[in-house]
Design an enzyme around this catalytic site. Structure first.
Site, PDB file in Angstrom:
ATOM      1  N   TYR A   1       0.824  -1.213   0.000  1.00 21.21           N
ATOM      2  CA  TYR A   1       0.000   0.000   0.000  1.00 21.21           C
ATOM      3  C   TYR A   1       0.858   1.264   0.000  1.00 21.21           C
ATOM      4  CZ  TYR A   1      -4.591  -2.004   0.018  1.00 21.21           C
ATOM      5  OH  TYR A   1      -5.730  -2.645  -0.399  1.00 21.21           O
TER       6      TYR A   1
ATOM      7  N   HIS B   1     -14.725   2.814  -1.472  1.00 21.80           N
ATOM      8  CA  HIS B   1     -13.681   1.828  -1.160  1.00 21.80           C
ATOM      9  C   HIS B   1     -12.569   2.436  -0.305  1.00 21.80           C
ATOM     10  CE1 HIS B   1     -14.903  -0.942  -4.779  1.00 21.80           C
ATOM     11  NE2 HIS B   1     -15.801  -0.885  -3.817  1.00 21.80           N
TER      12      HIS B   1
ATOM     13  N   CYS C   1     -10.578  -0.070  17.791  1.00 20.41           N
ATOM     14  CA  CYS C   1     -10.608   0.437  19.169  1.00 20.41           C
ATOM     15  C   CYS C   1     -11.526   1.645  19.300  1.00 20.41           C
ATOM     16  CB  CYS C   1      -9.187   0.797  19.626  1.00 20.41           C
ATOM     17  SG  CYS C   1      -8.564   2.337  18.906  1.00 20.41           S
TER      18      CYS C   1
ATOM     19  N   CYS D   1      -4.894   3.530  20.186  1.00 17.57           N
ATOM     20  CA  CYS D   1      -4.516   2.511  21.170  1.00 17.57           C
ATOM     21  C   CYS D   1      -3.084   2.011  21.005  1.00 17.57           C
ATOM     22  CB  CYS D   1      -5.489   1.333  21.096  1.00 17.57           C
ATOM     23  SG  CYS D   1      -5.342   0.384  19.561  1.00 17.57           S
TER      24      CYS D   1
ATOM     25  N   ASN E   1     -16.287   3.588 -21.345  1.00 19.24           N
ATOM     26  CA  ASN E   1     -15.257   2.561 -21.145  1.00 19.24           C
ATOM     27  C   ASN E   1     -14.749   2.122 -22.522  1.00 19.24           C
ATOM     28  OD1 ASN E   1     -13.873   0.069 -20.399  1.00 19.24           O
ATOM     29  ND2 ASN E   1     -15.074   0.094 -18.503  1.00 19.24           N
TER      30      ASN E   1
ATOM     31  N   GLU F   1     -13.802  -0.724 -23.211  1.00 22.96           N
ATOM     32  CA  GLU F   1     -14.171  -2.140 -23.379  1.00 22.96           C
ATOM     33  C   GLU F   1     -15.622  -2.372 -22.970  1.00 22.96           C
ATOM     34  OE1 GLU F   1     -11.977  -4.197 -24.577  1.00 22.96           O
ATOM     35  OE2 GLU F   1     -10.225  -2.865 -24.385  1.00 22.96           O
TER      36      GLU F   1
HETATM   37  P1  NAD Z   1     -10.828  -2.515 -12.804  1.00 24.55           P
HETATM   38  O1  NAD Z   1      -9.341  -2.448 -12.745  1.00 24.55           O
HETATM   39  O2  NAD Z   1     -11.486  -3.794 -12.484  1.00 24.55           O
HETATM   40  O3  NAD Z   1     -11.330  -2.094 -14.260  1.00 24.55           O
HETATM   41  C1  NAD Z   1     -10.894  -0.907 -14.887  1.00 24.55           C
HETATM   42  C2  NAD Z   1     -11.855  -0.571 -16.008  1.00 24.55           C
HETATM   43  O4  NAD Z   1     -11.452   0.655 -16.583  1.00 24.55           O
HETATM   44  C3  NAD Z   1     -11.871  -1.607 -17.144  1.00 24.55           C
HETATM   45  O5  NAD Z   1     -13.220  -1.925 -17.465  1.00 24.55           O
HETATM   46  C4  NAD Z   1     -11.171  -0.878 -18.297  1.00 24.55           C
HETATM   47  O6  NAD Z   1     -11.658  -1.289 -19.570  1.00 24.55           O
HETATM   48  C5  NAD Z   1     -11.532   0.555 -17.994  1.00 24.55           C
HETATM   49  N1  NAD Z   1     -10.612   1.554 -18.547  1.00 24.55           N
HETATM   50  C6  NAD Z   1      -9.290   1.445 -18.818  1.00 24.55           C
HETATM   51  N2  NAD Z   1      -8.822   2.595 -19.327  1.00 24.55           N
HETATM   52  C7  NAD Z   1      -9.877   3.455 -19.356  1.00 24.55           C
HETATM   53  C8  NAD Z   1     -10.022   4.816 -19.781  1.00 24.55           C
HETATM   54  N3  NAD Z   1      -9.007   5.525 -20.267  1.00 24.55           N
HETATM   55  N4  NAD Z   1     -11.253   5.381 -19.681  1.00 24.55           N
HETATM   56  C9  NAD Z   1     -12.313   4.696 -19.184  1.00 24.55           C
HETATM   57  N5  NAD Z   1     -12.224   3.394 -18.788  1.00 24.55           N
HETATM   58  C10 NAD Z   1     -11.015   2.797 -18.869  1.00 24.55           C
HETATM   59  O7  NAD Z   1     -11.322  -1.309 -11.892  1.00 24.55           O
HETATM   60  P2  NAD Z   1     -12.567  -1.163 -10.916  1.00 24.55           P
HETATM   61  O8  NAD Z   1     -13.800  -1.628 -11.612  1.00 24.55           O
HETATM   62  O9  NAD Z   1     -12.515   0.216 -10.383  1.00 24.55           O
HETATM   63  O10 NAD Z   1     -12.311  -2.196  -9.729  1.00 24.55           O
HETATM   64  C11 NAD Z   1     -11.033  -2.365  -9.182  1.00 24.55           C
HETATM   65  C12 NAD Z   1     -10.951  -2.252  -7.669  1.00 24.55           C
HETATM   66  O11 NAD Z   1      -9.624  -1.880  -7.335  1.00 24.55           O
HETATM   67  C13 NAD Z   1     -11.799  -1.197  -7.062  1.00 24.55           C
HETATM   68  O12 NAD Z   1     -12.175  -1.690  -5.833  1.00 24.55           O
HETATM   69  C14 NAD Z   1     -10.859  -0.007  -6.846  1.00 24.55           C
HETATM   70  O13 NAD Z   1     -11.109   0.578  -5.594  1.00 24.55           O
HETATM   71  C15 NAD Z   1      -9.484  -0.611  -6.780  1.00 24.55           C
HETATM   72  N6  NAD Z   1      -8.484   0.139  -7.572  1.00 24.55           N
HETATM   73  C16 NAD Z   1      -8.380   1.486  -7.431  1.00 24.55           C
HETATM   74  C17 NAD Z   1      -7.464   2.194  -8.191  1.00 24.55           C
HETATM   75  C18 NAD Z   1      -7.379   3.687  -8.008  1.00 24.55           C
HETATM   76  O14 NAD Z   1      -7.745   4.188  -6.956  1.00 24.55           O
HETATM   77  N7  NAD Z   1      -6.934   4.421  -9.023  1.00 24.55           N
HETATM   78  C19 NAD Z   1      -6.632   1.533  -9.091  1.00 24.55           C
HETATM   79  C20 NAD Z   1      -6.762   0.139  -9.212  1.00 24.55           C
HETATM   80  C21 NAD Z   1      -7.692  -0.539  -8.442  1.00 24.55           C
END
Ligand code: NAD
Length: 280
Positions: free
Chosen positions: A76, A131, A143, A175, A240, A242
């Site tokens: 992290y 999240h 705590c 704590c 998106n 995709e």
């Molecule tokens: P995911 O990684 O599962 O999916 C990412 C999505 O973004 C995909 O569908 C992809 O096609 C799309 N994508 C890629 N480039 C893009 C663009 N330029 N414009 C629009 N869409 C685009 O992400 P998720 O659904 O958010 O789930 C992942 C989990 O991981 C979540 O819980 C999230 O909190 C965490 N996460 C957070 C971050 C962050 O804070 N930046 C990064 C990675 C993962």
């Protein structure tokens, strides 16, 4: 040139003019991909513990933290450094513009823990970080101490173990016990107190327009938000590159649109359309 479908333009301008209803943006990792923060779908997220490579879905669990707190914290802290090094992009800026135009008619629900929406200028009051946020920690043993901002620490290189200084800095300020990242892990449940579970569902039911951007739909609350908005008859827009479960959802809505492409191109067009209708 990227453009919006005429029918969507009309809906958005009418929405802005009507001065009624709410506009909800639900964002995921994809919106920050163009700021250089990897989504969970690439090789970049892997983390080596011992002789094994772990995927983010394995690292981001309470089970892993219970077994290997130092390794999870090191991961992290590395990811936090990546987030701090990133800047909001045109997609984040457009979401700020939407809030400026719509005021109380606007709400942002984000799965992102990177804090980029807030750094771009969205207000904490209208941003539900469902999240959590990688810049914060809370007590691992609950705590009762309030959520705390992480102390400033030197940048963490990928793969480096936790140092004594970091270990000491990551104790619960209440704590003195083990602290944990203030994020929702894959094996944990949403709640209202930390993750705005009920508020997000209420917002989905009340939404006139739901814009889903950059999420693969692999997590629970975002899918519930999408289904609730669909059942309530909202206009659903999915942005998106995709196809994904939300583009399927949009195809089932009377007023559903799949804008297949990057958020930095489409979100500014949505903000322009709202501005063209006169904002709030
Ligand atoms: P995911 O990684 O599962 O999916 C990412 C999505 O973004 C995909 O569908 C992809 O096609 C799309 N994508 C890629 N480039 C893009 C663009 N330029 N414009 C629009 N869409 C685009 O992400 P998720 O659904 O958010 O789930 C992942 C989990 O991981 C979540 O819980 C999230 O909190 C965490 N996460 C957070 C971050 C962050 O804070 N930046 C990064 C990675 C993962």
């Amino acid at each position: 040139m990227t453009t919006l479908p005429d029918r969507l333009l009309t809906i958005l301008r009418d929405f802005a003019r009507s001065r009624e209803g709410t506009f909800v943006v639900l964002s995921g990792a994809g919106i920050s991909a163009e700021s250089g923060i990897p989504t969970f779908r690439g090789k970049e997220g892997y983390w080596v513990v011992g002789s094994r490579e772990y995927m983010p879905e394995e690292m981001a669990t309470f089970a892993m933290f219970s077994r290997r707190p130092d390794e999870v914290w090191a991961w992290y802290l590395y990811r936090r450094g990546v987030c701090h090094g990133a800047e909001p992009n045109a997609g984040h800026q457009a979401v700020v513009k939407l809030e400026e135009l719509l005021g109380d008619r606007f709400l942002l629900i984000t799965q992102n823990v990177d804090g980029l929406h807030l750094r771009a200028g969205n207000s904490p009051e209208r941003t539900y970080q469902i999240h959590g946020n990688i810049d914060f920690m809370r007590c691992a043993t609950e705590c009762g101490a309030p959520i705390a901002k992480l102390p400033e620490l030197p940048l963490k290189p990928k793969g480096e173990g936790l140092t004594e200084t970091e270990r000491a800095a990551l104790r619960c300020p209440g704590c003195g016990g083990l602290g944990r990242p203030h994020v929702l892990w894959f094996d944990e449940y949403y709640d209202e107190e930390h993750f705005r579970f009920h508020s997000s569902l209420r917002a989905a039911v009340a939404a006139t327009v739901l814009v889903v951007v950059g999420t693969s739909g692999a997590t629970n609350l975002p899918m519930q938000v999408g289904h609730a908005a669909l059942e309530a008859g909202a206009t659903i827009v999915d942005i998106n590159p995709e196809p994904n479960p939300f583009s399927t959802l949009a195809s089932r809505a009377d007023r559903g649109f799949f804008l297949q492409g990057p958020s930095s191109e489409y979100l500014p067009l949505l903000a322009e359309a709202i501005a063209g209708g006169g904002g709030a």
